[in-house]
Design a protein around this motif. Structure first.
Motif, PDB file in Angstrom:
ATOM      1  N   VAL A 173      26.259  49.902  70.230  1.00 53.52           N
ATOM      2  CA  VAL A 173      24.867  49.354  70.954  1.00 53.52           C
ATOM      3  C   VAL A 173      24.391  48.126  70.411  1.00 53.52           C
ATOM      4  N   THR A 174      25.074  47.463  69.425  1.00 55.10           N
ATOM      5  CA  THR A 174      23.980  46.295  69.373  1.00 55.10           C
ATOM      6  C   THR A 174      25.418  45.745  68.571  1.00 55.10           C
ATOM      7  N   PRO A 175      25.647  44.758  69.702  1.00 58.38           N
ATOM      8  CA  PRO A 175      26.810  43.414  70.242  1.00 58.38           C
ATOM      9  C   PRO A 175      26.602  42.406  69.916  1.00 58.38           C
ATOM     10  N   ALA A 234      29.149  57.938  61.904  1.00 52.24           N
ATOM     11  CA  ALA A 234      29.407  57.835  63.113  1.00 52.24           C
ATOM     12  C   ALA A 234      27.652  56.967  63.550  1.00 52.24           C
ATOM     13  N   VAL A 235      26.875  57.380  62.842  1.00 50.01           N
ATOM     14  CA  VAL A 235      25.830  56.023  62.985  1.00 50.01           C
ATOM     15  C   VAL A 235      26.187  54.998  62.966  1.00 50.01           C
ATOM     16  N   THR A 236      26.483  54.845  61.810  1.00 53.82           N
ATOM     17  CA  THR A 236      27.526  53.011  62.324  1.00 53.82           C
ATOM     18  C   THR A 236      28.194  52.849  63.329  1.00 53.82           C
ATOM     19  N   LEU A 237      28.920  53.322  64.119  1.00 49.19           N
ATOM     20  CA  LEU A 237      29.684  52.626  64.447  1.00 49.19           C
ATOM     21  C   LEU A 237      29.185  53.447  66.011  1.00 49.19           C
ATOM     22  N   VAL A 238      28.126  53.648  66.149  1.00 50.67           N
ATOM     23  CA  VAL A 238      26.688  54.003  66.909  1.00 50.67           C
ATOM     24  C   VAL A 238      26.229  52.279  67.224  1.00 50.67           C
TER      25      VAL A 238
END
Length: 305
Positions: free
Chosen positions: A173-175, A165-169
């Motif tokens: 958030v960081t394109p 989940a943290v990796t997905l976020v």
């Protein structure tokens, strides 16, 4: 304890998420936060479809949990473009605030309809037993009968889910940065890439619109130079220092009156980055001809190209 049927927990969460997302998008001091992106994705990709499914299938026997989740994503992807298509034919158009309002109103409206329909079903109404799920998970992890290996595997599973989940976020958030470049263009007086006046009488000016667009993923300072047959010409002071942030556009009208006569002279517009003033970063040019006014006696006035 049985969930309150008058205000189901799942729909309560949906409505709260919609309102919180609206705040993070509309309030200036919150809109620059990465949380805005994290909340915006469910608002577009999941919540409208979930609310619609809840309104269409209020009974617990209509669909199982997996089907509801899958259809929620699918219907969200179908509903949001339809809302945008409808906005395209309204005075508001497809802009951030109208799109946000339409999605929010649709999701909240479907949620209220779902609440109303579930009230009439009593015990047969669908609900998400968050309390039972939490208690079951807690008992499963805390039971003394579990072996040490089972407990370790459960902990690893939970940690893996959290890390995913943290990796997905982070990815959302960081394109990823694309190609870095600067747009540099000159337009005719009408704002189009044509009708440049290139045949002049001495004293007349070449009127263009100069545009610079920064796609460098960082603030950049630019400078503009004009050359006529490789001779540097004077330009206004505000064209020598152009500061632009990423994805910012600078566009100004510029008039230049050639001081000499000649045929097929090369008029160059040179753009420099202030970290390298030795050579132009971008280069545009026109071919112009300038003649004395006396040479036009008895001749037809040169036409603009």
């Amino acid at each position: 304890m049985r969930p309150n049927p008058s205000f189901p927990a799942d729909l309560r969460i949906v409505m709260v998420l919609v309102l919180v997302t609206d705040l993070f998008i509309l309030l200036p001091f919150l809109s620059n936060s990465p949380i805005r992106t994290v909340l915006g994705l469910p608002l577009v990709l999941f919540l409208p479809g979930y609310a619609l499914i809840a309104a269409l299938f209020p009974a617990k026997d209509d669909l199982d949990g997996i089907e509801r989740i899958a259809l929620s994503f699918g219907l969200s992807i179908a509903v949001v473009p339809l809302l945008g298509l409808g906005l395209n034919y309204t005075p508001w158009g497809i802009r951030l605030v109208p799109v946000l309002v339409s999605i929010s109103v649709f999701t909240l409206g479907m949620s209220l309809i779902a609440i109303t329909r579930r009230k009439g079903l009593g015990e047969n109404a669908f609900c998400v037993p968050f309390g039972k799920m939490y208690a079951s998970l807690r008992d499963e992890l805390a039971t003394e009968r579990r072996s040490g290996l089972d407990l370790i595997l459960s902990i690893v599973l939970v940690v893996s889910i959290l890390l995913s989940a943290v990796t997905l976020v982070y990815v959302v958030v960081t394109p990823k940065q694309g190609e870095r470049f600067t747009e540099f263009y000159i337009l005719g007086p009408g704002g189009m890439a044509d009708n440049y006046r290139t045949r002049l009488v001495l004293g007349e000016s070449v009127d263009v619109i100069v545009g610079v667009v920064n796609h460098e993923y960082q603030p950049v300072n630019y400078s503009l130079e004009i050359r006529l047959d490789n001779e540097s010409m004077e330009v206004p002071e505000n064209y020598r220092h152009i500061s632009l942030g990423h994805n910012s556009t600078w566009e100004q009208a510029l008039s230049f009156a050639p001081p000499v006569t000649g045929s097929d002279m090369k008029l160059q517009y040179l753009l420099y980055r202030e970290d390298n003033m030795s050579e132009p970063y971008r280069d545009l040019h026109l071919w112009i001809s300038v003649m004395e006014a006396d040479n036009l006696t008895g001749q037809e006035m040169p036409a603009a190209v």
